[in-house]
Structure formats: C-alpha cells, structure tokens
Design a protein around this motif. Structure first.
Motif, PDB file in Angstrom:
ATOM      1  N   TYR A 136      -0.272  -7.044  -5.616  1.00  0.00           N
ATOM      2  CA  TYR A 136       0.919  -6.398  -6.188  1.00  0.00           C
ATOM      3  C   TYR A 136       0.944  -6.578  -7.706  1.00  0.00           C
ATOM      4  O   TYR A 136       1.275  -5.638  -8.437  1.00  0.00           O
ATOM      5  CB  TYR A 136       2.190  -6.964  -5.558  1.00  0.00           C
ATOM      6  CG  TYR A 136       3.435  -6.304  -6.099  1.00  0.00           C
ATOM      7  CD1 TYR A 136       3.939  -5.151  -5.509  1.00  0.00           C
ATOM      8  CD2 TYR A 136       4.086  -6.818  -7.217  1.00  0.00           C
ATOM      9  CE1 TYR A 136       5.057  -4.520  -6.022  1.00  0.00           C
ATOM     10  CE2 TYR A 136       5.212  -6.190  -7.728  1.00  0.00           C
ATOM     11  CZ  TYR A 136       5.697  -5.052  -7.127  1.00  0.00           C
ATOM     12  OH  TYR A 136       6.804  -4.427  -7.647  1.00  0.00           O
ATOM     13  N   TRP A 172       9.140 -12.429  -3.063  1.00  0.00           N
ATOM     14  CA  TRP A 172       8.956 -11.952  -1.695  1.00  0.00           C
ATOM     15  C   TRP A 172       7.511 -12.241  -1.292  1.00  0.00           C
ATOM     16  O   TRP A 172       6.715 -12.714  -2.100  1.00  0.00           O
ATOM     17  CB  TRP A 172       9.274 -10.463  -1.559  1.00  0.00           C
ATOM     18  CG  TRP A 172       8.379  -9.551  -2.328  1.00  0.00           C
ATOM     19  CD1 TRP A 172       7.162  -9.049  -1.931  1.00  0.00           C
ATOM     20  CD2 TRP A 172       8.591  -9.046  -3.641  1.00  0.00           C
ATOM     21  NE1 TRP A 172       6.624  -8.254  -2.905  1.00  0.00           N
ATOM     22  CE2 TRP A 172       7.488  -8.233  -3.979  1.00  0.00           C
ATOM     23  CE3 TRP A 172       9.610  -9.194  -4.574  1.00  0.00           C
ATOM     24  CZ2 TRP A 172       7.373  -7.585  -5.199  1.00  0.00           C
ATOM     25  CZ3 TRP A 172       9.499  -8.541  -5.781  1.00  0.00           C
ATOM     26  CH2 TRP A 172       8.394  -7.740  -6.082  1.00  0.00           C
ATOM     27  N   ALA A 224      15.723  -0.104   1.676  1.00  0.00           N
ATOM     28  CA  ALA A 224      14.326   0.098   2.078  1.00  0.00           C
ATOM     29  C   ALA A 224      13.482  -1.106   1.673  1.00  0.00           C
ATOM     30  O   ALA A 224      12.611  -1.549   2.430  1.00  0.00           O
ATOM     31  CB  ALA A 224      13.779   1.377   1.457  1.00  0.00           C
ATOM     32  N   GLN A 225      13.739  -1.627   0.486  1.00  0.00           N
ATOM     33  CA  GLN A 225      12.986  -2.798   0.042  1.00  0.00           C
ATOM     34  C   GLN A 225      13.301  -4.012   0.911  1.00  0.00           C
ATOM     35  O   GLN A 225      12.396  -4.748   1.304  1.00  0.00           O
ATOM     36  CB  GLN A 225      13.297  -3.107  -1.420  1.00  0.00           C
ATOM     37  CG  GLN A 225      12.468  -4.252  -1.947  1.00  0.00           C
ATOM     38  CD  GLN A 225      12.771  -4.551  -3.377  1.00  0.00           C
ATOM     39  OE1 GLN A 225      13.897  -4.881  -3.708  1.00  0.00           O
ATOM     40  NE2 GLN A 225      11.759  -4.427  -4.231  1.00  0.00           N
ATOM     41  N   GLU A 253       3.985 -10.664   0.221  1.00  0.00           N
ATOM     42  CA  GLU A 253       3.118  -9.528   0.531  1.00  0.00           C
ATOM     43  C   GLU A 253       2.088 -10.002   1.559  1.00  0.00           C
ATOM     44  O   GLU A 253       1.943 -11.213   1.779  1.00  0.00           O
ATOM     45  CB  GLU A 253       2.413  -9.038  -0.736  1.00  0.00           C
ATOM     46  CG  GLU A 253       3.321  -8.349  -1.740  1.00  0.00           C
ATOM     47  CD  GLU A 253       3.721  -6.949  -1.308  1.00  0.00           C
ATOM     48  OE1 GLU A 253       2.933  -6.259  -0.633  1.00  0.00           O
ATOM     49  OE2 GLU A 253       4.846  -6.548  -1.644  1.00  0.00           O
ATOM     50  N   THR A 262      12.848 -10.895   0.561  1.00  0.00           N
ATOM     51  CA  THR A 262      13.129 -10.578  -0.842  1.00  0.00           C
ATOM     52  C   THR A 262      14.344 -11.345  -1.343  1.00  0.00           C
ATOM     53  O   THR A 262      15.389 -11.384  -0.686  1.00  0.00           O
ATOM     54  CB  THR A 262      13.394  -9.066  -1.027  1.00  0.00           C
ATOM     55  OG1 THR A 262      12.207  -8.354  -0.708  1.00  0.00           O
ATOM     56  CG2 THR A 262      13.808  -8.735  -2.445  1.00  0.00           C
ATOM     57  N   ALA A 289      14.212  -4.001   4.006  1.00  0.00           N
ATOM     58  CA  ALA A 289      13.598  -3.781   5.318  1.00  0.00           C
ATOM     59  C   ALA A 289      12.087  -4.025   5.258  1.00  0.00           C
ATOM     60  O   ALA A 289      11.508  -4.609   6.176  1.00  0.00           O
ATOM     61  CB  ALA A 289      13.883  -2.366   5.802  1.00  0.00           C
ATOM     62  N   ARG A 290      11.465  -3.580   4.182  1.00  0.00           N
ATOM     63  CA  ARG A 290      10.008  -3.709   4.028  1.00  0.00           C
ATOM     64  C   ARG A 290       9.603  -5.148   3.722  1.00  0.00           C
ATOM     65  O   ARG A 290       8.546  -5.614   4.156  1.00  0.00           O
ATOM     66  CB  ARG A 290       9.536  -2.771   2.911  1.00  0.00           C
ATOM     67  CG  ARG A 290       8.050  -2.638   2.758  1.00  0.00           C
ATOM     68  CD  ARG A 290       7.669  -1.556   1.740  1.00  0.00           C
ATOM     69  NE  ARG A 290       8.141  -1.832   0.386  1.00  0.00           N
ATOM     70  CZ  ARG A 290       9.141  -1.198  -0.233  1.00  0.00           C
ATOM     71  NH1 ARG A 290       9.802  -0.232   0.376  1.00  0.00           N
ATOM     72  NH2 ARG A 290       9.491  -1.496  -1.459  1.00  0.00           N
ATOM     73  N   ARG A 291      10.465  -5.852   2.962  1.00  0.00           N
ATOM     74  CA  ARG A 291      10.184  -7.235   2.548  1.00  0.00           C
ATOM     75  C   ARG A 291      11.403  -8.096   2.879  1.00  0.00           C
ATOM     76  O   ARG A 291      12.224  -8.368   2.011  1.00  0.00           O
ATOM     77  CB  ARG A 291       9.916  -7.283   1.051  1.00  0.00           C
ATOM     78  CG  ARG A 291       8.776  -6.428   0.601  1.00  0.00           C
ATOM     79  CD  ARG A 291       8.724  -6.439  -0.919  1.00  0.00           C
ATOM     80  NE  ARG A 291       7.672  -5.604  -1.433  1.00  0.00           N
ATOM     81  CZ  ARG A 291       7.789  -4.880  -2.544  1.00  0.00           C
ATOM     82  NH1 ARG A 291       8.906  -4.890  -3.237  1.00  0.00           N
ATOM     83  NH2 ARG A 291       6.772  -4.158  -2.959  1.00  0.00           N
TER      84      ARG A 291
END
Length: 121
Positions: A116, A75, A39-40, A77, A47, A42-44
């Motif tokens: 963040y 990563w 999930a991380q 943001e 990374t 995919a989101r970032r």
C-alpha cells in the motif's frame, strides 16, 4: 470514527461538505463521503483514524473556524499493517448554533507498511 459510526460522522458534516482524502480523491457531499468511509470500514474492519488538533481559530463574526493538526490512520492489509500519517485542515461553519464540517483536506506525509505504501494512489 473509532466506532465506525457513519451516522454519527454524518451528523458532523454539512450536506455540501467537500473532502480531499490522503489519496487525493475528492468527495463532494455528505452522502458520498459517508459511503466512502463505510466502504473503507467494511473493506478494512480494523481501520482507525486519529486526528490531533494543533490549532483552532474562530472567526465569530462569520461563524467559521479553522482546525489544523496531524492525523494518523492504521489498518491491516494482506501483507501486514499500514500506518499512514500527515497533516490536515478542516473548515467548520456554525449553522443555527451547531458547528458542522464544511471542508477537509488530508495531506499524507509518511506511510509505513507493505505494498500500500509503495504504490502511489
């Protein structure tokens, strides 16, 4: 990890692995921890995690090892790049001649970047 290869990452873990992340969330079990990483990624998508071991100690009689060192995560943001770093410890167990991670603890010690880093998780 650099390739975001969650299948490869899973091969390094014991089925009952426990991970305490830098945000203090605890994941118990390989499937939960691997899905959190997926999930991380995919989101970032940019990374990157780098672990640099500083000390490895092995207790052969029990087939366990301790790995200690420093880690860095990077990563991007929406408000810019994030660089977070800290210390970690991993416990490894040798099962049938193969070393697998049984537990990991990641402690954040510095965060550089935007929102963040300003918000406590």
């Amino acid at each position: 990890m650099a390739r975001h290869d969650t299948v490869g990452i899973a091969r390094e873990m014991m089925p009952d692995v426990t991970v305490v992340s830098s945000t203090s969330s605890m994941g118990m079990g390989m499937s939960i921890n691997v899905s959190r990483m997926a999930a991380q990624f995919a989101r970032r998508p940019d990374t990157k995690w780098v672990r640099t071991p500083e000390r490895i100690a092995v207790f052969d009689a029990w087939g366990v090892a301790s790995e200690r060192g420093q880690w860095v995560g990077t990563w991007t943001e929406p408000d810019g790049p994030v660089v977070i770093r800290g210390s970690y410890e991993a416990q490894w167990r040798q099962i049938d001649g193969l070393w697998r991670i049984q537990g990991e603890l990641f402690v954040p010690l510095r965060c550089e970047g935007g929102a963040y880093c300003r918000a406590r998780p």
